[in-house]
Every structure is written in structure tokens, then in C-alpha cells.
Scaffold this motif. Structure first.
Motif, PDB file in Angstrom:
ATOM      1  N   SER A 407       0.830  -1.204   0.000  1.00 41.18           N
ATOM      2  CA  SER A 407       0.000   0.000   0.000  1.00 41.18           C
ATOM      3  C   SER A 407       0.870   1.261   0.000  1.00 41.18           C
ATOM      4  N   SER A 408       1.997   1.229   0.716  1.00 34.46           N
ATOM      5  CA  SER A 408       2.893   2.386   0.714  1.00 34.46           C
ATOM      6  C   SER A 408       3.476   2.630  -0.666  1.00 34.46           C
ATOM      7  N   GLN A 409       3.809   1.554  -1.365  1.00 37.54           N
ATOM      8  CA  GLN A 409       4.306   1.677  -2.732  1.00 37.54           C
ATOM      9  C   GLN A 409       3.239   2.264  -3.646  1.00 37.54           C
ATOM     10  N   ASN A 427     -13.393   6.352   8.971  1.00 41.05           N
ATOM     11  CA  ASN A 427     -14.421   6.158   9.989  1.00 41.05           C
ATOM     12  C   ASN A 427     -15.200   4.864   9.783  1.00 41.05           C
ATOM     13  N   TYR A 428     -14.500   3.812   9.280  1.00 36.30           N
ATOM     14  CA  TYR A 428     -15.046   2.474   9.000  1.00 36.30           C
ATOM     15  C   TYR A 428     -15.973   2.434   7.791  1.00 36.30           C
ATOM     16  N   GLU A 429     -16.084   3.533   7.054  1.00 34.94           N
ATOM     17  CA  GLU A 429     -17.013   3.584   5.928  1.00 34.94           C
ATOM     18  C   GLU A 429     -16.269   3.863   4.627  1.00 34.94           C
ATOM     19  N   ALA A 430     -16.612   3.123   3.563  1.00 36.52           N
ATOM     20  CA  ALA A 430     -15.977   3.324   2.263  1.00 36.52           C
ATOM     21  C   ALA A 430     -16.481   4.576   1.565  1.00 36.52           C
ATOM     22  N   LYS A 431     -17.704   4.975   1.892  1.00 28.62           N
ATOM     23  CA  LYS A 431     -18.305   6.142   1.252  1.00 28.62           C
ATOM     24  C   LYS A 431     -18.898   7.066   2.305  1.00 28.62           C
ATOM     25  N   GLY A 432     -18.855   8.361   2.016  1.00 29.16           N
ATOM     26  CA  GLY A 432     -19.519   9.333   2.874  1.00 29.16           C
ATOM     27  C   GLY A 432     -18.646   9.976   3.932  1.00 29.16           C
ATOM     28  N   TYR A 433     -17.510   9.366   4.246  1.00 30.71           N
ATOM     29  CA  TYR A 433     -16.579   9.956   5.209  1.00 30.71           C
ATOM     30  C   TYR A 433     -15.198  10.100   4.569  1.00 30.71           C
ATOM     31  N   TYR A 434     -14.463  11.120   5.013  1.00 32.20           N
ATOM     32  CA  TYR A 434     -13.207  11.489   4.365  1.00 32.20           C
ATOM     33  C   TYR A 434     -12.113  11.742   5.407  1.00 32.20           C
ATOM     34  N   ARG A 435     -10.876  11.434   5.026  1.00 32.25           N
ATOM     35  CA  ARG A 435      -9.698  11.731   5.841  1.00 32.25           C
ATOM     36  C   ARG A 435      -8.873  12.789   5.127  1.00 32.25           C
ATOM     37  N   SER A 436      -7.933  13.392   5.833  1.00 33.74           N
ATOM     38  CA  SER A 436      -7.238  14.557   5.279  1.00 33.74           C
ATOM     39  C   SER A 436      -6.076  14.199   4.363  1.00 33.74           C
ATOM     40  N   GLN A 437      -5.431  13.050   4.602  1.00 32.85           N
ATOM     41  CA  GLN A 437      -4.307  12.643   3.769  1.00 32.85           C
ATOM     42  C   GLN A 437      -4.434  11.169   3.407  1.00 32.85           C
ATOM     43  N   MET A 438      -3.701  10.798   2.365  1.00 35.12           N
ATOM     44  CA  MET A 438      -3.814   9.445   1.852  1.00 35.12           C
ATOM     45  C   MET A 438      -3.365   8.414   2.884  1.00 35.12           C
ATOM     46  N   GLN A 439      -2.296   8.741   3.618  1.00 36.36           N
ATOM     47  CA  GLN A 439      -1.720   7.779   4.552  1.00 36.36           C
ATOM     48  C   GLN A 439      -1.465   8.453   5.894  1.00 36.36           C
ATOM     49  N   CYS A 440      -1.761   7.732   6.969  1.00 29.98           N
ATOM     50  CA  CYS A 440      -1.608   8.244   8.326  1.00 29.98           C
ATOM     51  C   CYS A 440      -1.588   7.059   9.274  1.00 29.98           C
ATOM     52  N   SER A 446       1.474   2.461   9.188  1.00 23.90           N
ATOM     53  CA  SER A 446       2.617   3.361   9.067  1.00 23.90           C
ATOM     54  C   SER A 446       2.841   4.022  10.423  1.00 23.90           C
ATOM     55  N   GLU A 447       3.941   4.722  10.587  1.00 19.32           N
ATOM     56  CA  GLU A 447       4.325   5.147  11.932  1.00 19.32           C
ATOM     57  C   GLU A 447       4.392   6.663  12.092  1.00 19.32           C
ATOM     58  N   GLN A 448       3.620   7.405  11.273  1.00 17.97           N
ATOM     59  CA  GLN A 448       3.584   8.854  11.414  1.00 17.97           C
ATOM     60  C   GLN A 448       2.143   9.348  11.319  1.00 17.97           C
ATOM     61  N   PHE A 449       1.804  10.313  12.150  1.00 15.88           N
ATOM     62  CA  PHE A 449       0.486  10.940  12.073  1.00 15.88           C
ATOM     63  C   PHE A 449       0.470  11.974  10.954  1.00 15.88           C
ATOM     64  N   CYS A 450      -0.682  12.148  10.330  1.00 20.34           N
ATOM     65  CA  CYS A 450      -0.854  13.218   9.344  1.00 20.34           C
ATOM     66  C   CYS A 450      -0.861  14.562  10.077  1.00 20.34           C
ATOM     67  N   ARG A 451      -0.811  15.639   9.324  1.00 23.95           N
ATOM     68  CA  ARG A 451      -0.774  16.986   9.897  1.00 23.95           C
ATOM     69  C   ARG A 451      -2.004  17.259  10.764  1.00 23.95           C
ATOM     70  N   VAL A 452      -3.160  16.822  10.331  1.00 20.17           N
ATOM     71  CA  VAL A 452      -4.403  17.086  11.051  1.00 20.17           C
ATOM     72  C   VAL A 452      -4.439  16.329  12.375  1.00 20.17           C
ATOM     73  N   CYS A 453      -4.009  15.076  12.366  1.00 19.30           N
ATOM     74  CA  CYS A 453      -3.952  14.310  13.613  1.00 19.30           C
ATOM     75  C   CYS A 453      -2.947  14.935  14.581  1.00 19.30           C
ATOM     76  N   GLN A 454      -1.831  15.428  14.057  1.00 13.35           N
ATOM     77  CA  GLN A 454      -0.848  16.078  14.918  1.00 13.35           C
ATOM     78  C   GLN A 454      -1.457  17.287  15.620  1.00 13.35           C
ATOM     79  N   ASP A 455      -2.231  18.052  14.891  1.00 13.35           N
ATOM     80  CA  ASP A 455      -2.897  19.204  15.497  1.00 13.35           C
ATOM     81  C   ASP A 455      -3.883  18.764  16.574  1.00 13.35           C
ATOM     82  N   GLY A 456      -4.630  17.683  16.273  1.00  9.45           N
ATOM     83  CA  GLY A 456      -5.601  17.181  17.243  1.00  9.45           C
ATOM     84  C   GLY A 456      -4.941  16.737  18.531  1.00  9.45           C
TER      85      GLY A 456
END
Length: 466
Positions: A407-409, A427-440, A446-456
Motif C-alpha cells: 500500500s505504501s508503494q 471512519n469504518y465507511e468506504a463512502k460518505g466519510y473522508y480523511r485529510s491525507q492518503m496515509q496516516c 505506518s508510523e507517522q500521524f498526518c498533519r491534522v492528527c498532529q494538530d488534534g
């Protein structure tokens, strides 16, 4: 600092040796029961814990707007708000399971706050369909009443300093509790706690804020190593009640024995708890404002520790959606989630993380979703077969490594890999919910939080430190 560490070593009243206000810690234990459509609350007991309040008395009011619930402590006579914190519950997760539509169940829960000088009214609020907090229970409490239980400090449990940066009142206090460690494995527990907390402080923003944390350790020895895995016929006595297979999910590790957990935790300063189970099998769990768990011996212990702590500490939502879970979101109409790292994208102009989105970024944002989902279906099929056939944990670990590599590749070759936008599937749903970055770290292993999670996460650190 040396006097602080010395005080830790000689007894439980060490907090009295540092310069903080002498305020006791109140714990209200109550019962939370009901079924899929109803819920009830009942007062169990009120206690004064052995240690003084570890929190900053200048930061008693929570304005982060996190959690399914909010609890308030108000002066009974005037109604003045004295203390508040957002939180979520195991009951709320259970309420969305199939079992909840068939029977009633009860769960133990606790509220902790600095001791007030006058009688108070304790209020629990819950979000409605519009995400507004509404009162669901309240009770008057006099913390000086004769029937309030007053716990005494003792020498049987002493907090082990793992990472100490200063007085508890100025820091985020994380307590790591070991479960499934025998008397001979107490050294292993300390080593596990140090290893995993050290990894936590390599991940941003914990890395940059390490000096805002204290980490303590506690463990009560068990007769057998490891905690129960009922799906494999393994049942071990547990000091915190931690077990795999919660709500029928083979990887979900929680304790449903809140009293046992709190009776151990009260011997150390804490705002947050991570339970380390002395098992090799992949597993963990995290409830915002309650506790998180991780299998210390898993090849994926680093990820489990940090990911589950993200749930417990900052109320971060899971961003993955291809792995089965024991409970449902219960949100068919896609109202805006309260969690800071996922969105229903109903109003693009009000996107939670719009300050990071470039003007030319399309919303929703494209990513190789179909390719990923096809690979994920095959991965989950193999994973289920490995568990069904009780294959060695090394085979499961190898599968996870292969999945993460592939998946990282896939993601790294996409033009939107580093883009901050709105990627459908979260959020466990394929449709209707969105995340801020492709990988987090909240999406995959993976072992790094996205920018939005870091802020949270940083928002919660600020609530408890400095």
C-alpha cells in the motif's frame, strides 16, 4: 527533580513534596446500563483517592469539544462550572453491537476531578443528532459527606518513574499499567514500558512535546503470563480485567472491569492510562478519556501503542474502513463526526482542516481507491484464514508487513500522496466519510500521524500542560 524521584521511591505521598496546591482527588464510580435504544445511569460510590489531584487547577474547563459525552462539575448552589472534560465510553460502542438489540447490559465507569470545597452537581451530557451536548444524567454530591470512601496510601504499590519531566501539575501524566506479567517478569514490564514510551516520543507531535509529559509505570503480578484470549480457549486471571475478543473481535483488547483498573491506577498520578498486556498476539484498543491497550510482545507493538493511544488521548477516529470491527458507526446519514481527523464533507467551506488545503486542491481528492480496496479484500481474506486456522503469529506479522509495503508503494507513486485534501474512505465507511491525507498512522500501520492528527493531539497536550 532529584528530590521528586527520591520521593517516588520512598512512598506514595511524594506529591506533597512538590510545590502544588493541596487538593484531593475525587472519583465518582457509577453504572451505565441499557440496550440499543435506551441508557440509564446510577450512582455507585464516591471516593477520595490516595493521591492529590495531579492536574493543573488553572485548566479545569475543557473547550476542545471532543468525545461522545461531556461531564461537568457545577457548584450546587450557584450553578457555576468548576470542572469539565469530554470523554467516550465502552457502553456507547457496545450499544451499536448486535447484542445490544437483544439484551440489556451494564458497564462500570468513573469520573475524576479535583475536590471541591462545597457540594456540587455532577452532570453527564451526550451529543444529539446535531452534535450538540444534551443533559442525560445528573446527581448532587457532597464530597465531605460521611459515606464518602477515603482511600489510604500504602506501600504495596509505588509508581515507577519511566519518563519524568517535572511536577505532575505541569505535565501530561501517562500511566502505563502492566497486565499478565508474573512476579519474575516485573523487569520485563519496566523494559516494555520504557521501550514503548520511548518510541512514542519519536512520533510527532509527541517527539517535540516530550518535556510536557511524565510517564509512570505500575504492575500487579499475575500467576500466569499473558491475558485471556477466549476465542482460543485461553483464560488467565487478570489484574485489570483486560482480555482479547471484546465484542467478538479477536484483536480487540479492553477491560470491562473498571473498578479493578481504577483500584490499581489510584496509586499513581495520571490523566491517561495505557494497559500493556504481556501477549505476543496482535491486539489493542482505545477509548477516548478512558484508557488504551496494546500487546507488548507483538511485532507491531510500536504501532499498537501509539495508534490506540491516539484514540484514548486525543479522540482520533480510525481512518481505515476495510477491516471488520465489532461495533458500527451508527451514522447512516453522515452527520459531521466530532473527531478532528474525519469529516462528512457536507460543507466544503467549513472543512475542519481548510487552513492546510491549497486553493487548487479538488474536494473530494482523488487517490487509487479502487486498486487499494481490491488488494484489501484479498488481504482480509488471508488474514481471516490465518486466524481461523490458528496459524503462528509470525505468519500474521509477515502478512501485515507485506500489506503495508504494497500500500505504501501504491500511495507513494500517486501525485496526491503528500496532498492535504479530503480522501473518501474513513471512519469504518468506504463512502460518505473522508480523511485529510492518503496515509496516516490512524489509517494503516505506518508510523507517522498526518498533519491534522498532529494538530488534534497538540490541542490535548496544551489542555494538560504548560
Amino acid at each position: 527533580m532529584q528530590s521528586l524521584l527520591k520521593a517516588v521511591g520512598i512512598g506514595l505521598l511524594w506529591i506533597a513534596n512538590v510545590s502544588i496546591a493541596q487538593v484531593a482527588t475525587v472519583r465518582v464510580d457509577y453504572l451505565h446500563s441499557g440496550n440499543a435504544k435506551t441508557e440509564h445511569f446510577a450512582l455507585d460510590r464516591v471516593l477520595i483517592e490516595p493521591l492529590l489531584w495531579p492536574g493543573n487547577l488553572h485548566k479545569n474547563i475543557d473547550q476542545t469539544n471532543r468525545g461522545v459525552n461531556l461531564f461537568e462539575v457545577r457548584d450546587k448552589a450557584s450553578g457555576e462550572l468548576i470542572y469539565s472534560r469530554g470523554f467516550s465510553t465502552i457502553f456507547a460502542e457496545w450499544q451499536s453491537t448486535a447484542e445490544a438489540s437483544k439484551i440489556d447490559r451494564g458497564f462500570q465507569e468513573s469520573l475524576r476531578f479535583p475536590k471541591p470545597t462545597k457540594p456540587v452537581n455532577i452532570r453527564i451530557l451526550k451529543r444529539d443528532a446535531q452534535n450538540q451536548f444534551q443533559l442525560v444524567w445528573n446527581v448532587d454530591i457532597d464530597t465531605d459527606a460521611p459515606d464518602v470512601i477515603r482511600k489510604q496510601a500504602g506501600a504495596e504499590l509505588k509508581p515507577i518513574p519511566i519518563h519524568v519531566s517535572g511536577a505532575p501539575t505541569d505535565k501530561v501524566d501517562l500511566l502505563i499499567i502492566g497486565d499478565g506479567y508474573t512476579q519474575k517478569q516485573m523487569g520485563k514490564f519496566v523494559a516494555d514500558a520504557k521501550r514503548l514510551s520511548q518510541f512514542l516520543f519519536t512520533v510527532s507531535p509527541f517527539k517535540e512535546r516530550a518535556k510536557d509529559f511524565n510517564v509512570w509505570g505500575l504492575a500487579v503480578p499475575t500467576k500466569q503470563a499473558g491475558v485471556s484470549r477466549p476465542s482460543t480457549g485461553k483464560f488467565h486471571a487478570s489484574t485489570t480485567g483486560a482480555s482479547y475478543d471484546i465484542f467478538g473481535s479477536e484483536r480487540y483488547v479492553l477491560t470491562l472491569d473498571n473498578r479493578a483498573l481504577r483500584e490499581i491506577a489510584q496509586h499513581a498520578p495520571y490523566e491517561f492510562i495505557e494497559i500493556l498486556v504481556n501477549n505476543d498476539t496482535y491486539g489493542g484498543g482505545g477509548i477516548f478519556g478512558q484508557f488504551s491497550t496494546a500487546a507488548a510482545g507483538s511485532d507491531w507493538a510500536n504501532y499498537l501503542f501509539v495508534h490506540e493511544f491516539g484514540h484514548h488521548f486525543a479522540g482520533l477516529a480510525d481512518e481505515y474502513y476495510t477491516s471488520p470491527v465489532a461495533y458500527q458507526t451508527g451514522n447512516e446519514i453522515q452527520t459531521e463526526p466530532w473527531e478532528p481527523n474525519v469529516t462528512a464533507l457536507k460543507d466544503k467551506t467549513q472543512l475542519k482542516w481548510k487552513q492546510y488545503v491549497s486553493a487548487d486542491t479538488k474536494l473530494p481528492t482523488t487517490w487509487p481507491k479502487e486498486i487499494y480496496e481490491n488488494a484489501a479484500r484479498q488481504f482480509q481474506k488471508v488474514r481471516a484464514e490465518l486466524r481461523k486456522n490458528n496459524r503462528p503469529e509470525s505468519e500474521m506479522s509477515a502478512l501485515f508487513k507485506k500489506d503495508l509495503h504494497e500500500s505504501s508503494q501504491l500511495f507513494s507513486k500517486d501525485p496526491n500522496y503528500q496532498t492535504i485534501g479530503a480522501f473518501e474512505g474513513a471512519n469504518y465507511e468506504a463512502k460518505g466519510y473522508y480523511r485529510s491525507q492518503m496515509q496516516c498512522l490512524m489509517f494503516d500501520r505506518s508510523e507517522q500521524f498526518c498533519r491534522v492528527c498532529q494538530d488534534g493531539i497538540s490541542t490535548i497536550i496544551d489542555l494538560y500542560s504548560r
